[in-house]
Design a protein around this motif. Structure first.
Motif, PDB file in Angstrom:
ATOM      1  N   ARG A 121      45.807  30.957  33.758  1.00 40.32           N
ATOM      2  CA  ARG A 121      45.222  32.184  33.315  1.00 40.32           C
ATOM      3  C   ARG A 121      43.664  32.286  32.875  1.00 40.32           C
TER       4      ARG A 121
ATOM      5  N   PHE B  64      49.474  35.213  40.251  1.00 41.89           N
ATOM      6  CA  PHE B  64      49.914  36.049  39.316  1.00 41.89           C
ATOM      7  C   PHE B  64      51.441  35.378  38.976  1.00 41.89           C
TER       8      PHE B  64
ATOM      9  N   LYS C 137      55.137  41.539  32.375  1.00 36.33           N
ATOM     10  CA  LYS C 137      53.624  41.319  31.987  1.00 36.33           C
ATOM     11  C   LYS C 137      53.170  42.201  32.973  1.00 36.33           C
TER      12      LYS C 137
ATOM     13  N   LEU D 299      48.968  43.172  34.487  1.00 34.61           N
ATOM     14  CA  LEU D 299      47.480  42.640  34.579  1.00 34.61           C
ATOM     15  C   LEU D 299      46.869  43.741  35.183  1.00 34.61           C
TER      16      LEU D 299
ATOM     17  N   GLN E  76      42.552  43.979  36.339  1.00 35.77           N
ATOM     18  CA  GLN E  76      41.359  42.746  36.566  1.00 35.77           C
ATOM     19  C   GLN E  76      40.354  43.431  37.608  1.00 35.77           C
TER      20      GLN E  76
ATOM     21  N   GLY F  25      39.043  41.361  32.732  1.00 39.46           N
ATOM     22  CA  GLY F  25      40.576  41.625  32.866  1.00 39.46           C
ATOM     23  C   GLY F  25      41.330  41.726  31.595  1.00 39.46           C
TER      24      GLY F  25
ATOM     25  N   VAL G 174      45.648  41.438  30.399  1.00 40.23           N
ATOM     26  CA  VAL G 174      46.884  41.111  30.614  1.00 40.23           C
ATOM     27  C   VAL G 174      47.705  41.249  29.173  1.00 40.23           C
TER      28      VAL G 174
END
Length: 714
Positions: free
Chosen positions: A68, A133, A174, A176, A178, A709, A711
């Motif tokens: 990450r 990812f 999850k 994300l 970015q 980003g 998350v």
């Protein structure tokens, strides 16, 4: 002595340059290093459920939090591996990874154990087959070994995908978001990424599935100039990619599980830039400007699938059975190169064409491991691997075959024995694998540039017995020493050889040397973890009588030549938990490689930059402050000259400093990554050390770039 003075001077500049940012709080996140006790770690890439401390090899695990952090700097799994593995080459920052090596040899890329490489026509695109990812961790096994079959002469890089939820977890997932950009050229460099992953445990069965989309902007060097595009091998800048991933499992009892995995990845380059050729003589890197590239866009299209069955209590042992399939289609950029010309289609010098590499694999892996009460400490692993790999290279605009359909078939039994002694203080292991392989090639005709030569097909075959032996010894609690000898092998790039045949009367059986590249790897090492300190030191030597080197020919392309190679190196790591909130780390690698340039059986010149990485020193600092985590990492790539190679290929060396800050907010983790913080202007290692007369591939590295980003896990 002078080189060490120079090294420390460069290091001082890197650290001094980062001091101001450190005072603002941007150092390394403490959780960026996933600390796992060496006695507890189990590496799936080794195909044996053995603690790390019992394995006589150098192994590095890049965990989820480390990934990450690296993805806060660059949205590429290959970049993460390169940044964290000291003996891995600096990346080209392109779609092609040609010349990117581990310990001076090619690594084997896997996704959950499924091979991603295309050894029969090696196009070096195997690092871009899955979106990062979906990767839970990366297992790096250093040095030649044959436990996973063909390809691992430099080591194994296994991308382990996200697991399904554990029993009782219910819904998990999850998301994300970015964005990334060059801080000086915002609009043209702007890129973004969106991804999501969701899973659910239903008791008897579970699943996880996700999707990711990413668009990348243009790359700029530290002088503010657009970085040149590799219109032939393929680009990452101004490209789009999307990926789908899924995994589902069903429990067939307390000890049995069936699991299926599917990964699909596509990356397509943009056709709205054209190359501006650079000038090596005056140090002007290649650039790019708006324009239309003819032909199809460069692309990677990959699908990997696997079904795995595990029974942990079959006659007192553990059975693992996996069947897999892998389909790869890689499109390269077009050109009016001499190899494509054919007067029957267009006048000489007028024919534009481009190639695509295709590979389809099917295979299986069977493992059975068990201990024996009659011999305390004894474990035996027996297995059988089968592989069918069909590869060919076509010219897509004129529908011609450049590399004929070539099928590699192998059936390989292996046996591995492990014995623990002295109250498990000493662990000994030994193994043997027999590779039985056949290469099938039908009759074919080469391109007009090779004389429209008719070549008779054939089925050359080989049998190779590969061995390994090693041991680990717990010197005292927290200190383990190991020694090993292991053989690895891969196939030479037979596609390059077949497509270049220009003499009539040839046939595959007698012309093609399919003898595998067998590398002998010797390694000595020690690992320790005592109080606030842990680290490792390893020396290794790797030699092959018939290596497969990339050698530049008179036409400006690389051929594969079978030459003896010898590589020797040293790797060292050290981590110090200086305080509850601060951890410092260092890693160093030094490699020397020699090859037989005149065919007399003795090594007499250095390996060049297309075949070996530079010496490197990496320093990191990790810090936490409340809800904030920070990272600062500096890398020094040492200058190198190559005896027996053109002086124009000498490497000047450079230093890079990266920084990441993360805020663990109630609504998610917000990260800010700054790549090349000091805006260092440099020429990439591959461009600096290969093809000294090619101004079209004289590429600068990326200047200061920002990635922002968030998350959120649930």
């Amino acid at each position: 002595m002078q080189e060490w003075i120079t090294l420390m001077g460069r290091l001082g500049r890197v650290l001094c340059g980062g001091t101001a940012l450190a005072l603002l709080g941007v150092i390394v996140p403490a959780q960026a290093q996933d600390e796992v006790a060496v006695d507890e770690l189990v590496v799936t890439a080794l195909r044996s459920e053995a603690p790390r401390a019992t394995v006589p090899s150098t192994i590095q695990i890049i965990g989820e939090s480390e990934l990450r952090v690296q993805q806060s700097l660059s949205m590429s799994a290959v970049e993460a591996v390169s940044a964290l593995v000291p003996s891995f080459s600096p990346t080209r920052q392109k779609l092609s990874g040609a010349g990117e090596t581990l310990r001076g040899r090619s690594p084997l890329y896997l996704v959950d154990g499924v091979p991603q490489s295309t050894p029969l026509r090696d196009d070096s695109r195997d690092g871009f087959t899955i979106d990062p990812f979906f990767i839970d961790r990366v297992e790096v096994v250093f040095g030649s070994n044959a436990i996973q079959g063909v390809g691992a002469t430099g080591g194994v890089i296994n991308y382990v995908t996200a697991p399904t939820p554990k029993a009782g977890q219910g819904w998990t997932g999850k998301v994300l978001a970015q964005t990334s950009f060059d801080e000086g050229v915002l609009d043209d460099s702007f890129g973004y990424k969106a991804a999501g992953l969701v899973g659910r445990d239903f008791g008897a069965w579970d699943f996880v599935a996700g999707a990711a989309y990413e668009t990348r902007g243009g790359y700029y060097d530290a002088d503010g100039r657009r970085i040149g595009i590799d219109a032939t091998q393929g680009e990452l800048q101004n490209s789009d990619s999307w990926s789908l991933f899924g995994k589902a499992g069903i429990e067939l009892g307390d000890e049995r599980r069936l699991e299926a995995m599917l990964n699909h990845f596509e990356l397509e380059g943009g056709n709205d830039d054209v190359l501006v050729i650079g000038n090596r003589a005056i140090g002007l890197p290649a650039s790019a400007r708006p324009g239309v590239q003819p032909g199809l866009p460069t692309a990677n299209e990959v699908t990997s699938a696997a079904i795995t069955y595990k029974d942990r209590d079959l006659f007192g042992g553990v059975l693992t059975a996996q069947g897999f399939a892998h389909d790869y289609h890689g499109v390269f950029g077009g050109s009016i190169t001499g190899a494509f010309q054919d007067v029957r289609i267009a006048p000489i010098g007028a024919l534009f064409d481009q190639s695509a590499n295709n590979s389809q694999k099917q295979g299986f892996k069977l493992d059975y491991e068990r201990g024996f009460e009659a011999v305390p400490g004894l474990k035996v692993l027996a297995g059988l691997d089968g592989l069918k790999d069909k590869t060919y290279q076509e010219l897509v605009l004129t529908n011609r075959v450049w590399v004929p359909k070539t099928t590699y078939k192998s059936l390989s039994p292996f046996l591995q024995v492990h014995q623990a002694l002295w109250d498990e203080r000493l662990h000994l292991s030994a193994g043997v694998r027999q590779e039985n392989a056949t290469l099938e090639v039908g009759d074919f005709t080469t391109l007009a540039s090779s004389g429209n030569t008719r070549v008779a097909g054939g089925e050359p075959s080989f049998t190779e017995v590969l061995t390994n032996v090693g041991g680990t010894f717990r010197v005292q609690d927290g200190v383990t020493a190991y020694v090993s000898y292991a053989q690895g092998f891969t196939m030479p790039d037979v596609g390059r050889v077949l497509r270049a045949i220009n003499t009539s009367g040839r046939d595959v059986d007698t012309y093609l040397d399919v003898a595998p590249v067998v590398s002998d790897n010797v390694e000595l090492g020690v690992e320790f973890a005592r109080g606030p300190l842990n680290g490792s030191l390893a020396w290794f030597s790797s030699a092959s009588d018939k290596g497969a080197l990339l050698v530049l020919n008179a036409g400006g392309a690389f051929d594969v030549q079978r030459q003896r190679t010898e590589i020797e190196g040293l790797e060292a790591t050290l981590r110090w938990k200086a305080a509850d909130w601060l951890t410092l780390g260092a890693a160093y690698s030094r490699l020397e490689g020699r090859t037989d340039g005149n065919g007399d059986g003795r090594v007499d010149q250095d390996l060049d930059g297309a075949n070996i990485s530079p010496d490197r020193l990496t320093l990191t600092a990790d810090a936490t402050y409340g809800a904030f985590d920070f990272r600062l990492q500096g890398q020094v790539f040492e200058a190198r000259s190559f005896q027996g190679q053109p002086t124009a290929n000498n490497f000047e060396g450079y230093e890079l400093l990266d920084a990441v800050a993360a805020w663990n907010a109630p609504f998610g983790v917000v990260s800010l990554g700054i790549r090349n913080l000091l805006d260092e202007q440099y020429i990439t290692y591959n461009s600096d050390t290969t093809n000294p007369t090619d101004n079209s591939r004289y590429f600068a590295g990326q200047g200061r770039a920002v990635t922002l980003g968030i998350v959120r896990a649930f």
